[in-house]
Motif scaffolding. Sequence first.
Motif, mmCIF file in Angstrom:
data_model
loop_
_atom_site.group_PDB
_atom_site.id
_atom_site.type_symbol
_atom_site.label_atom_id
_atom_site.label_comp_id
_atom_site.label_asym_id
_atom_site.label_seq_id
_atom_site.Cartn_x
_atom_site.Cartn_y
_atom_site.Cartn_z
ATOM 1 N N ALA A 191 0.833 -1.208 0.000
ATOM 2 C CA ALA A 191 0.000 0.000 0.000
ATOM 3 C C ALA A 191 0.866 1.256 0.000
ATOM 4 O O ALA A 191 0.546 2.239 -0.684
ATOM 5 N N ALA A 192 1.958 1.250 0.772
ATOM 6 C CA ALA A 192 2.861 2.411 0.800
ATOM 7 C C ALA A 192 3.522 2.606 -0.567
ATOM 8 O O ALA A 192 3.716 3.751 -1.012
ATOM 9 N N THR A 193 3.849 1.508 -1.241
ATOM 10 C CA THR A 193 4.438 1.604 -2.580
ATOM 11 C C THR A 193 3.450 2.228 -3.554
ATOM 12 O O THR A 193 3.799 3.130 -4.332
ATOM 13 N N VAL A 194 2.203 1.773 -3.514
ATOM 14 C CA VAL A 194 1.172 2.306 -4.409
ATOM 15 C C VAL A 194 0.951 3.790 -4.161
ATOM 16 O O VAL A 194 0.885 4.593 -5.101
ATOM 17 N N MET A 195 0.871 4.186 -2.897
ATOM 18 C CA MET A 195 0.596 5.581 -2.585
ATOM 19 C C MET A 195 1.808 6.479 -2.853
ATOM 20 O O MET A 195 1.650 7.653 -3.214
ATOM 21 N N ARG A 196 3.005 5.935 -2.661
ATOM 22 C CA ARG A 196 4.200 6.706 -3.018
ATOM 23 C C ARG A 196 4.201 6.977 -4.516
ATOM 24 O O ARG A 196 4.500 8.098 -4.961
ATOM 25 N N ARG B 33 0.890 -4.677 -6.602
ATOM 26 C CA ARG B 33 -0.431 -5.315 -6.738
ATOM 27 C C ARG B 33 -0.369 -6.803 -6.407
ATOM 28 O O ARG B 33 -1.264 -7.343 -5.749
ATOM 29 N N GLU B 34 0.691 -7.457 -6.841
ATOM 30 C CA GLU B 34 0.827 -8.894 -6.589
ATOM 31 C C GLU B 34 1.267 -9.187 -5.153
ATOM 32 O O GLU B 34 1.216 -10.340 -4.717
ATOM 33 N N MET B 35 1.697 -8.186 -4.425
ATOM 34 C CA MET B 35 2.198 -8.386 -3.066
ATOM 35 C C MET B 35 1.085 -8.415 -2.022
ATOM 36 O O MET B 35 1.247 -9.015 -0.954
ATOM 37 N N GLN C 288 -10.027 -4.059 -2.855
ATOM 38 C CA GLN C 288 -10.196 -2.684 -3.308
ATOM 39 C C GLN C 288 -8.853 -2.009 -3.556
ATOM 40 O O GLN C 288 -8.731 -1.172 -4.470
ATOM 41 N N TRP C 289 -7.850 -2.373 -2.788
ATOM 42 C CA TRP C 289 -6.518 -1.834 -3.035
ATOM 43 C C TRP C 289 -5.998 -2.275 -4.407
ATOM 44 O O TRP C 289 -5.373 -1.498 -5.129
ATOM 45 N N GLY D 88 -11.540 5.894 -4.942
ATOM 46 C CA GLY D 88 -10.320 6.146 -4.177
ATOM 47 C C GLY D 88 -10.371 7.508 -3.527
ATOM 48 O O GLY D 88 -10.041 8.527 -4.152
ATOM 49 N N THR D 89 -10.815 7.547 -2.289
ATOM 50 C CA THR D 89 -10.881 8.796 -1.535
ATOM 51 C C THR D 89 -10.265 8.585 -0.164
ATOM 52 O O THR D 89 -10.302 7.482 0.386
ATOM 53 N N ILE D 90 -9.701 9.642 0.382
ATOM 54 C CA ILE D 90 -9.219 9.617 1.769
ATOM 55 C C ILE D 90 -10.399 9.991 2.646
ATOM 56 O O ILE D 90 -11.056 11.013 2.435
ATOM 57 N N GLN D 91 -10.676 9.138 3.636
ATOM 58 C CA GLN D 91 -11.801 9.349 4.543
ATOM 59 C C GLN D 91 -11.266 9.858 5.874
ATOM 60 O O GLN D 91 -10.327 9.284 6.429
ATOM 61 N N PHE D 92 -11.873 10.897 6.405
ATOM 62 C CA PHE D 92 -11.365 11.529 7.612
ATOM 63 C C PHE D 92 -12.215 11.178 8.831
ATOM 64 O O PHE D 92 -13.419 10.948 8.735
ATOM 65 N N THR D 93 -11.564 11.137 9.962
ATOM 66 C CA THR D 93 -12.228 10.891 11.230
ATOM 67 C C THR D 93 -11.827 11.995 12.195
ATOM 68 O O THR D 93 -11.015 12.856 11.872
ATOM 69 N N THR D 94 -12.386 11.963 13.382
ATOM 70 C CA THR D 94 -11.997 12.937 14.398
ATOM 71 C C THR D 94 -10.541 12.699 14.767
ATOM 72 O O THR D 94 -10.154 11.609 15.157
#
Length: 525
Positions: A126-131, A182-184, A205-206, A249-255
Amino acid sequence: MNAIRKITGLLLAVTLTFSSCDEQALFDMNIDPNAVTDMDMQYLFSLATLRIAGEYENTRANMLYAATMIQHTSSLAGYFSGDKYFYNAQYSGAYMERHYTDVIRLYSHVINKTEGNPAEANVHAAATVMRIFDLHRMTDLYGDIPYFQAGKGLEGEENWFPVYDQQRDIYYDMVDKLKAAREMFSNSARSIASQDFMYGGNIDQWKKFTNSLLMRIAMRMSNVDPQKAREVFVEANNSGAFTSNADNGTIQFTTGPFGVNRNGLNDGYWNTYKYSRDCKISKTFIDWMKDNNDPRLMIVSGGLGNPEADPSTWNTDPAAQRGMPNGYNSTTIRNVLTPAEVEEFTSPGVGNRMFSMLNLKYLDWEDPYWLISYAEVELMKAEAAVLGWISSDANTHFANGVAGAINAWVAFDPSFARSAEEINAYIAGRGFASASNQDKLRLIGEEYWAATWLNDIESWSNWRRTGFPILEPTQDPNRFEANEIPRRLRYWEAEIGANPENYEAARARIGGDFLMTKTWWDGGN
């Protein structure tokens, strides 16, 4: 004197003895026993993800530049640099300044620390995809950028002055790394659910997000390497991209901490000024929605008037909505207004309030922050079908993309729901099925532009690739380089002194660090 020498010698002997016998104790005195010596990389992953939506760079790169250049919004204020093609060093370099030292550094550290650990395969992937997502935005904004060494300063001093890599090489490597990530993803590895502000740890979903990003990258290459672009697009499509708005693909926010766990884009659009905010909806966009009977008109627009001072002035009639023309200031705007409009504009308490403002219902701190949408994926598939890359029906993909874009608004507010009948009537009115292939590409480009409202870096990038929608450049005499919509942003000026050799090599290679310098994939228009 002899006594002093004896005492001095004794103290020196004691000091030397203590240093040799208990030197480690001296070092230990400088160590905070309560300090963190190890950290869960999932925490850094979630922190980096939240910071993609930071207010500093989103206000500057996304709103002050991209949104006005693409004529989604407009402003009479000079600091909205993209409206009249001014240059502001801080605004232009903001994305580089903030993301290299923060977002990309955090993701790079997570990737480094989880390398080769099967138990941490999901956070590593996930960090690789987002980077890659963030560096993809970065290279689309600037062109050649530090990529291979980006964010790796903690791994060795050889990375302290990173080389600017060529965009072509960056694009091909992004494809390879995304496929590997993706394969990881693995159900047997530790879940990232508690630290995943996008999908709650759902790796299916990732994988869809990764394939959707690959499709976006492929389309961006379509003018300069169509064979490779087609290959990447078809493979990602066959592997499975978004299939509904549930995958968006959205960032969801919390308190959470103020300034981190919130949609930073909204600080620039709304802040505390509300109805008097300098930013208004562009005449180009308002007119386009009205001309096409777009059901999003009163989603995008909140209305016009000054309800804080006089509620009776607040007008939400769709027919009354009026966009602000791009390219003017508070003096020159009067040259394009009718005498009655000038009188209204100069009336006490009116001014820019006579133009439609953004809807406050999608300007809450906790509203989603867009990265990639199902609507974009379907519109890309429609384009791929028109180009003959895929055999599925372009008409179906176009309809799915438009409907998906309209229906996605309920994520911001339930009142944004539109009926199926209204949506279908709008789609039919666009005339896609009977259009020529060239006109189909225009319609796809226009709908992509509408679908990426609030995600204006992407709007601008896709416009540079396709030339759609057709926009009339503004003509301010004080523009920085040309009365043409810029093709990139200029590098963060601190690089000139901090990394001069590599900055200069990049500047010379791309043809100058100018707003009008085209990137590798830019097809021009």
